[in-house]
Scaffold this motif. Sequence first.
Motif, PDB file in Angstrom:
ATOM      1  N   ALA A 190     -17.712  -8.388  13.899  1.00 48.73           N
ATOM      2  CA  ALA A 190     -16.352  -7.874  13.822  1.00 48.73           C
ATOM      3  C   ALA A 190     -16.413  -6.397  13.489  1.00 48.73           C
ATOM      4  CB  ALA A 190     -15.532  -8.628  12.777  1.00 48.73           C
ATOM      5  N   THR A 191     -15.314  -5.715  13.716  1.00 50.48           N
ATOM      6  CA  THR A 191     -15.219  -4.301  13.369  1.00 50.48           C
ATOM      7  C   THR A 191     -13.924  -4.048  12.635  1.00 50.48           C
ATOM      8  OG1 THR A 191     -15.258  -2.037  14.246  1.00 50.48           O
ATOM      9  CG2 THR A 191     -14.122  -3.704  15.561  1.00 50.48           C
ATOM     10  N   ASN A 192     -13.977  -3.154  11.674  1.00 48.92           N
ATOM     11  CA  ASN A 192     -12.794  -2.779  10.910  1.00 48.92           C
ATOM     12  C   ASN A 192     -13.010  -1.357  10.408  1.00 48.92           C
ATOM     13  OD1 ASN A 192     -10.225  -3.315   9.865  1.00 48.92           O
ATOM     14  ND2 ASN A 192     -11.057  -3.816   7.851  1.00 48.92           N
ATOM     15  N   MET A 193     -12.370  -0.407  11.075  1.00 42.61           N
ATOM     16  CA  MET A 193     -12.585   0.996  10.762  1.00 42.61           C
ATOM     17  C   MET A 193     -11.284   1.616  10.289  1.00 42.61           C
ATOM     18  SD  MET A 193     -15.058   1.966  13.976  1.00 42.61           S
ATOM     19  CE  MET A 193     -15.550   3.501  13.231  1.00 42.61           C
ATOM     20  N   ALA A 194     -11.386   2.428   9.242  1.00 46.62           N
ATOM     21  CA  ALA A 194     -10.197   3.021   8.628  1.00 46.62           C
ATOM     22  C   ALA A 194      -9.813   4.318   9.334  1.00 46.62           C
ATOM     23  CB  ALA A 194     -10.459   3.300   7.151  1.00 46.62           C
ATOM     24  N   PRO A 195      -8.513   4.609   9.419  1.00 47.16           N
ATOM     25  CA  PRO A 195      -8.072   5.897   9.986  1.00 47.16           C
ATOM     26  C   PRO A 195      -8.414   7.057   9.053  1.00 47.16           C
ATOM     27  CG  PRO A 195      -6.310   4.243  10.042  1.00 47.16           C
ATOM     28  CD  PRO A 195      -7.389   3.707   9.153  1.00 47.16           C
ATOM     29  N   HIS A 196      -8.493   8.240   9.637  1.00 46.60           N
ATOM     30  CA  HIS A 196      -8.815   9.451   8.878  1.00 46.60           C
ATOM     31  C   HIS A 196      -7.894  10.583   9.296  1.00 46.60           C
ATOM     32  CE1 HIS A 196     -12.519   7.118   8.284  1.00 46.60           C
ATOM     33  NE2 HIS A 196     -12.791   7.914   7.258  1.00 46.60           N
ATOM     34  N   ASN A 197      -7.985  11.667   8.567  1.00 46.81           N
ATOM     35  CA  ASN A 197      -7.179  12.846   8.855  1.00 46.81           C
ATOM     36  C   ASN A 197      -7.830  13.659   9.963  1.00 46.81           C
ATOM     37  OD1 ASN A 197      -6.477  15.923   8.229  1.00 46.81           O
ATOM     38  ND2 ASN A 197      -4.810  14.646   7.469  1.00 46.81           N
ATOM     39  N   LEU A 228      -4.831   7.083   5.359  1.00 45.10           N
ATOM     40  CA  LEU A 228      -4.130   5.974   5.975  1.00 45.10           C
ATOM     41  C   LEU A 228      -2.745   6.390   6.468  1.00 45.10           C
ATOM     42  CD1 LEU A 228      -5.083   3.331   3.268  1.00 45.10           C
ATOM     43  CD2 LEU A 228      -6.298   3.896   5.370  1.00 45.10           C
ATOM     44  N   PRO A 229      -2.278   5.814   7.568  1.00 39.63           N
ATOM     45  CA  PRO A 229      -0.966   6.202   8.116  1.00 39.63           C
ATOM     46  C   PRO A 229       0.179   5.956   7.147  1.00 39.63           C
ATOM     47  CG  PRO A 229      -2.227   4.938   9.721  1.00 39.63           C
ATOM     48  CD  PRO A 229      -2.972   4.859   8.436  1.00 39.63           C
ATOM     49  N   THR A 230       0.072   4.931   6.314  1.00 39.82           N
ATOM     50  CA  THR A 230       1.152   4.602   5.379  1.00 39.82           C
ATOM     51  C   THR A 230       1.000   5.283   4.036  1.00 39.82           C
ATOM     52  OG1 THR A 230      -0.081   2.603   4.767  1.00 39.82           O
ATOM     53  CG2 THR A 230       1.603   2.369   6.459  1.00 39.82           C
ATOM     54  N   PRO A 275       0.149  -0.130   0.745  1.00 41.69           N
ATOM     55  CA  PRO A 275      -1.182  -0.118   1.366  1.00 41.69           C
ATOM     56  C   PRO A 275      -1.101  -0.326   2.871  1.00 41.69           C
ATOM     57  CG  PRO A 275      -1.202  -1.436  -0.641  1.00 41.69           C
ATOM     58  CD  PRO A 275       0.226  -1.084  -0.369  1.00 41.69           C
ATOM     59  N   TYR A 276      -2.169   0.057   3.543  1.00 40.71           N
ATOM     60  CA  TYR A 276      -2.271  -0.033   4.997  1.00 40.71           C
ATOM     61  C   TYR A 276      -2.094  -1.483   5.441  1.00 40.71           C
ATOM     62  CZ  TYR A 276      -4.323   0.936   9.621  1.00 40.71           C
ATOM     63  OH  TYR A 276      -4.543   1.078  10.968  1.00 40.71           O
ATOM     64  N   ASN A 277      -1.235  -1.687   6.431  1.00 49.55           N
ATOM     65  CA  ASN A 277      -0.961  -3.008   7.025  1.00 49.55           C
ATOM     66  C   ASN A 277      -0.241  -3.962   6.072  1.00 49.55           C
ATOM     67  OD1 ASN A 277      -2.091  -2.380   9.532  1.00 49.55           O
ATOM     68  ND2 ASN A 277      -4.143  -3.023   8.895  1.00 49.55           N
ATOM     69  N   VAL A 278       0.416  -3.436   5.049  1.00 47.26           N
ATOM     70  CA  VAL A 278       1.221  -4.248   4.130  1.00 47.26           C
ATOM     71  C   VAL A 278       2.675  -3.809   4.288  1.00 47.26           C
ATOM     72  CG1 VAL A 278       1.698  -4.824   1.730  1.00 47.26           C
ATOM     73  CG2 VAL A 278      -0.651  -4.598   2.514  1.00 47.26           C
ATOM     74  N   ARG A 494      -2.762  15.646   4.594  1.00 49.03           N
ATOM     75  CA  ARG A 494      -3.256  14.344   4.124  1.00 49.03           C
ATOM     76  C   ARG A 494      -2.130  13.552   3.477  1.00 49.03           C
ATOM     77  NH1 ARG A 494      -7.288  11.111   2.130  1.00 49.03           N
ATOM     78  NH2 ARG A 494      -8.853  12.149   3.397  1.00 49.03           N
ATOM     79  N   ARG A 495      -2.083  12.257   3.759  1.00 49.73           N
ATOM     80  CA  ARG A 495      -1.059  11.378   3.201  1.00 49.73           C
ATOM     81  C   ARG A 495      -1.579  10.517   2.056  1.00 49.73           C
ATOM     82  NH1 ARG A 495       1.178   8.999   9.001  1.00 49.73           N
ATOM     83  NH2 ARG A 495       1.765  11.023   9.929  1.00 49.73           N
ATOM     84  N   THR A 496      -2.846  10.183   2.072  1.00 47.42           N
ATOM     85  CA  THR A 496      -3.403   9.248   1.095  1.00 47.42           C
ATOM     86  C   THR A 496      -4.090  10.012  -0.031  1.00 47.42           C
ATOM     87  OG1 THR A 496      -3.761   7.616   2.832  1.00 47.42           O
ATOM     88  CG2 THR A 496      -4.928   7.289   0.771  1.00 47.42           C
ATOM     89  N   VAL A 497      -3.778   9.630  -1.258  1.00 46.45           N
ATOM     90  CA  VAL A 497      -4.409  10.222  -2.435  1.00 46.45           C
ATOM     91  C   VAL A 497      -5.695   9.459  -2.729  1.00 46.45           C
ATOM     92  CG1 VAL A 497      -4.111  10.730  -4.883  1.00 46.45           C
ATOM     93  CG2 VAL A 497      -2.169  10.918  -3.324  1.00 46.45           C
TER      94      VAL A 497
END
Length: 837
Positions: A190-197, A228-230, A275-278, A494-497
């Motif tokens: 499986a793959t699960n990669m986080a978004p970045h700036n 993260l986008p959120t 959080p992302y996807n919540v 940047r959106r995420t601290v």
Amino acid sequence: MFDMARRTTAPPPEDFEERIVDIDVSSEMRTSFLEYAYSVIYQRALPDARDGLKPVQRRILYSMAEMGLRPDRGHVKSSRVVGDVMGKLHPHGDSAIYDALVRLAQPFSMRLPLVDGHGNFGSPDDLPAAMRYTEARLAPAAMLMVESIDEDTVDFKPNYDGQETEPVVMPSAFPNLLVNGTSGIAVGMATNMAPHNLVEIVAAARHLIKKPDATLDDLMEFVPGPDLPTGGTIIGLQGVRDAYESGRGTFRMRAKCTIEQITPRRKGIIVTELPYNVGPERVVTKIKELVTSKKLQGIADLKDLTDRHKGLRLVIEIKNGFIPEAVLEELYRLTPMEESFGINNVALVDGEPRTLGLRELLQVYVDHRVEVVRRRSEFRRRKREERLHLVDGLIVALLNIDEVIQVIRSSDDSAQARTRLMDVFDLTEIQAAYILDTPLRRLTRYDKLELDAEKETLTGEIAKLTEILSSEAKLRQVVSGELADVAKKYGTPRRTVLLDAAGVSRTAVVELQVADDPCLALLSSTGLLARTADATPLPGEGERSAHDVLVSAVRTSVRGEVGVVTSLGRLIRVQVVDLPTLPATGAPPSLSGGHPVSEYVSLQPDERVVGLGSLDPDGPGLALGTQQGVVKRVVPDYPANRDDFEVITLKDGDTVVGAVELESESHDLVFISSDAQLLRYPASLVRPQGRPAGGMAGIRLDGGSRVIWFGAVDPERPAVVVTVAGSSTALPGTQVGGGKMSDYAEFPAKGRATGGVRAQRFLKGEDELLLAWAGPAPAKAVSSVGKPVPLPDELGRRDGSGIRLTHTIGAVGGALAAGPGPGRPASDARPAEEEDE
């Protein structure tokens, strides 16, 4: 009925040869499963490390580009895009295609969306509308993915039926895999990669281009962690570093919350990022479930105020008595407001699935982009050389235009003309054919100048492209410059601290509730309720606030209850923890510290608050005095299941003028009547009665007089009596009156139900007391709006006349008021905005 016996089978033809192949079942299953797994891994679930796209995503973007759905064009129905993709490139069902299209358009899923969606494309909680209702076109960032795809920058392959072609990989002018991330489940992996700036990733890629031997620490100076986008907060940077180093790691995501005063009485937790996807509905549902099951305490209300304009906004109202920070920690622990994200950087590299760290991902992209720019430069140079070759031929024709025309006119056909032009003017076949196809109107002197300028331009461009292709450093410099332009145009803050786990404190046992410490419940002359931070007595006269005075103070605890006594003989329970807290020292029970009593109790139009009382069943209980001279001590046997009950049965026309919590039976109960009579006697002379009782005679009143003040005074403590006389015919609040302050000890104690002694001699124009108070010294007076008013000096004579005051007195209080205090009850004060005369 069908006759089975007559059914026959036709014999096989003579040349038919029956062949049965024996196959091992386990071998066949293994082969079939491997083929299926291969298809899932390479054709569905895993992205290519170069462009970060899965096959279906790549086909969607390519098809939309071929359909001309650029950002400057109008939207088209999503079903049209899905149909085109499915019919030409991806025959695996419309639902899979539409799901991928939707995700490419969701700003909460993609850090840099590639599809510009119009309509309901869903939310973290809800599914999107059907494809027949939504519309789509390429987003500006998607043009970077397909940029120069028609310049031989990438390879193409046949589609599933060989009638179309599709790109093997996109040119991808920005590192899409790292910027937007991805997720997918294949067979066995499986793959699960986080978004970045985008800005950070581009900076790291450019650094790697400049310094190919850069270490992971060097790159992490540009990319400290996912973006993260959120938004939200990432906790645990060690897990991020592990992922950047080995391709696998875990970090925690937290919602962004602030603690605010949402109402004058309560604080709340404001959630603005999750959080992302919540989604918010998921959080709301979980919180309600925990509150219902009593696994989470301290939450009074929960509102989802999310909208399109303000964005996400969850308001979690906290009950008084609970520590908001502690409740927030429980929310993080028990709800999706804190979730883990497991990074698993699996992508296809040269057709093989590999787990990659940050440096490997950047290196794969940089190598891909260098190859794209090299192929693009070769294509452009080749096209310009071809064009230069034609321009050279046209220039030769213009210089020899007469001979060219003569050769063409004397030729039998175009083939002979082409051959003769090649022989006479030393032209190539391509040049000769182009000259024959060129209209004569272009062979003018003006076109000669244009051709010379075009030749010069083409020569310069070919030289530049040749310089780029001949130097690896120049080629990489071009790639770096183009990435910088992309980051400048499409980069966002940047959106995420990012927080290190070491900076987060989490105790094993969280104390949710406020400690049940001793305190004082206070009622001020302007009708404000508050409590002190501890049980320390109020400061002295010199330290107190200059705004208003205390009319009632009851010793209790933070998680206890006090009773608000009204003029109609009702006692209303109030939770002490609901009262605002005043500072521990120099406590000002002032306009700035308390909340109006109307926020805690509902009063009838003719009802007012006269004091506070303790609900301690072991205490001496309340002492009440009425306007008609009735006194009552209430047995503290209050019903536990009622918040509102009567503590005295009043006669018709009678009202309670004072209520005080007795600290000792040795204290005096004091009545002051409107005809300036003061009566005091020990509280022990009054027998406690049950709640329904109507009390007993407290003071004998002469005809027409009434009680204007009732309270309790400690005879062992220095005390004073303040009275203000005036005319009964004047309008309330319009006369200043004559005031007098006397020593309480000058008034002799008498028996219950007697007439008392005179407290002030009336002067001409005075026929009644406007206000009276007795209590511990020193006394302090304020106006109806809480401004200080000077009192006259103390006089030795208890029955002397008063001195003309400078301002109207609204209330009087002492160093520690133990009773209702002022002649006018607290809730009867004028509004704070009203100015005194």
